[in-house]
Scaffold this active site. Structure first.
Site, PDB file in Angstrom:
ATOM      1  N   HIS A   1       0.817  -1.209   0.000  1.00 28.81           N
ATOM      2  CA  HIS A   1       0.000   0.000   0.000  1.00 28.81           C
ATOM      3  C   HIS A   1       0.855   1.265   0.000  1.00 28.81           C
ATOM      4  O   HIS A   1       0.344   2.365  -0.253  1.00 28.81           O
ATOM      5  CB  HIS A   1      -0.937   0.002   1.217  1.00 28.81           C
ATOM      6  CG  HIS A   1      -2.257   0.660   0.960  1.00 28.81           C
ATOM      7  ND1 HIS A   1      -2.391   1.797   0.207  1.00 28.81           N
ATOM      8  CD2 HIS A   1      -3.515   0.310   1.350  1.00 28.81           C
ATOM      9  CE1 HIS A   1      -3.663   2.140   0.151  1.00 28.81           C
ATOM     10  NE2 HIS A   1      -4.376   1.245   0.826  1.00 28.81           N
TER      11      HIS A   1
ATOM     12  N   ASP B   1      -2.394   2.262  -4.319  1.00 27.75           N
ATOM     13  CA  ASP B   1      -3.631   2.474  -3.561  1.00 27.75           C
ATOM     14  C   ASP B   1      -4.626   1.367  -3.878  1.00 27.75           C
ATOM     15  O   ASP B   1      -4.458   0.594  -4.839  1.00 27.75           O
ATOM     16  CB  ASP B   1      -4.244   3.831  -3.901  1.00 27.75           C
ATOM     17  CG  ASP B   1      -3.424   4.984  -3.327  1.00 27.75           C
ATOM     18  OD1 ASP B   1      -2.781   4.779  -2.280  1.00 27.75           O
ATOM     19  OD2 ASP B   1      -3.414   6.075  -3.931  1.00 27.75           O
TER      20      ASP B   1
END
Length: 413
Positions: free
Chosen positions: A386, A390
């Site tokens: 992450h 995204d």
């Protein structure tokens, strides 16, 4: 004359290797080409063969010792033959009258004085590490290895026998019988070689990345029918089988070309995105997991990808992979489908930012409008970093893989 058993260079980036197990012991006879010692580097384990016939007269590196490439692990020679201490010139061990000029004498005398005042300890790297953990003063340990070298066993013995000096106080303590713990059956095994490398890398992966897993299912009913027809039409041989894994690999490759942010490496404070796909395919072995790499997989046909995956699997199971074949991946796929597992959480292979987990295909009822049909469903689990990606682009990438699998003709265009 004694012959060295050298730590070999098994890959471009290799600088050192680890001794996993000595298959022969000091004093054992060996034949030329016979396996003598097992070593490992990264995820490769290899047995080194005797360069000459003779006797293993010295072992210079203990199990778990880390040895630089080009350095000797041991020596093979004739029975009763001895060797000079590694690293010391012969002239210092056996000086001749012609070579003993004034500077050499001074150096030898200084060396002798220094040896009397402060003897140099010969300690294996593993013993030195253990001494720090067990708080053992190495100067009090007597070495049992070659040339008085201190081994791990010497450190363990010293730790078990050393006594704590009592303080200058007399304290009467009532002795009570200690409870004896019940005997529990079991086997303790040191973590070494490939298992040690995997454990360290998996721990580092979870500690140093921000991992998140998305899951979906793909309807592969048409893909299974397409695979059956393709295998019937294609001349099947020992190199090309067109397995479901081959189709999944091609589906992931095509999706990576459309979602290049997933075809990236996160290193330091930068993200490198690649135009070419270098696909890692995880292969389970009894001793652990290896990930051979299909270089420039985006330029290869489905049959070429199938051929390379099958070849890599054979080499891995025969322990014939080299370091170059295990390096350079930009994305990895791993499967637990043969074990009946559905969804799971694959762990990233840093510095890659994505890994696709593939589960087992199961028959499930699926609604098509008001009609219920039996369909073949494939679980897919995408773990991504992450920090680099995204959730939305990662979900879009996973959806692209699903779409490719549900429309299999796309995989051969």
């Amino acid at each position: 004359m004694a012959v060295e058993i050298i730590m070999p260079k098994m890959g471009m980036g290799m600088e050192e290797g680890t001794v996993v197990e000595w298959l022969k012991q000091k004093g054992d006879s060996v034949k030329k080409g016979e396996s003598v010692v097992s070593i490992s580097s990264d995820k490769i384990e290899k047995e080194l063969e005797a360069p000459e016939e003779g006797v293993l007269i010295e072992i210079e590196a203990d199990v778990d010792d880390i040895v630089p490439i080009g350095k000797p692990l041991g020596y093979i020679g004739s029975p009763g033959e001895s060797i000079n201490e590694p690293g010391e010139p012969t002239s210092l061990i056996q000086p001749t009258q012609e070579d003993s000029d004034v500077p050499t004498v001074e150096i030898n005398q200084a060396t002798a004085i220094a040896s009397e005042e402060e003897p140099r300890l010969r300690v294996s790297p593993a013993a030195r590490r253990l001494s720090k953990i067990m708080k053992v003063n190495l100067s009090t340990v007597t070495g049992s290895g070659p040339l008085g070298r201190i081994t791990k066993a010497d450190v363990e013995h010293a730790a078990n026998t050393q006594k704590v000096e009592p303080e200058n106080k007399t304290i009467e303590i009532e002795e009570k019988p200690s409870a004896t713990p019940p005997s529990i059956g079991g086997t303790t095994k040191r973590v070494t070689g490939m298992r040690k490398v995997i454990s360290e890398r998996m721990f580092q992966s979870l500690q140093q990345t921000a991992q998140l897993t998305l899951q979906t299912t793909a309807d592969v009913t048409e893909l299974l029918a397409f695979q059956k027809k393709a295998r019937e039409a294609y001349q099947i041989n020992d190199e090309v089988r067109l397995t479901i894994t081959d189709f999944i690999a091609k589906a992931a490759i095509n999706a990576l070309l459309d979602h290049k942010e997933m075809n990236s490496l996160y290193q330091g404070d930068s993200i490198t995105t690649f135009d070419s796909v270098h696909l890692g395919v995880a292969i389970a072995l009894p001793e652990g997991l290896v990930v051979p790499v299909i270089q420039d997989a985006d330029r290869k046909s489905l049959s070429a990808i199938s051929r390379e995956i099958r070849k890599a699997s054979k080499l891995a199971r025969a322990s014939e992979m080299n370091q170059l074949q295990l390096n350079g991946s930009t994305f990895t796929i791993t499967s637990l489908g043969t074990y009946g597992i559905g969804f799971f959480t694959p762990v990233l292979n840093p510095p890659e930012v994505g890994i696709l987990g593939v589960g087992t295909i199961s028959e499930q009822p699926v609604y098509f409008g008001d009609e219920l049909k039996k369909r073949s469903m494939l679980p897919l689990s995408l773990t991504f970093d992450h920090r680099a990606i995204d959730g939305a682009p990662a979900a879009s990438f996973l959806a692209a893989i699903k779409a490719n699998l549900e429309k299999p003709f796309k995989l051969v265009l």
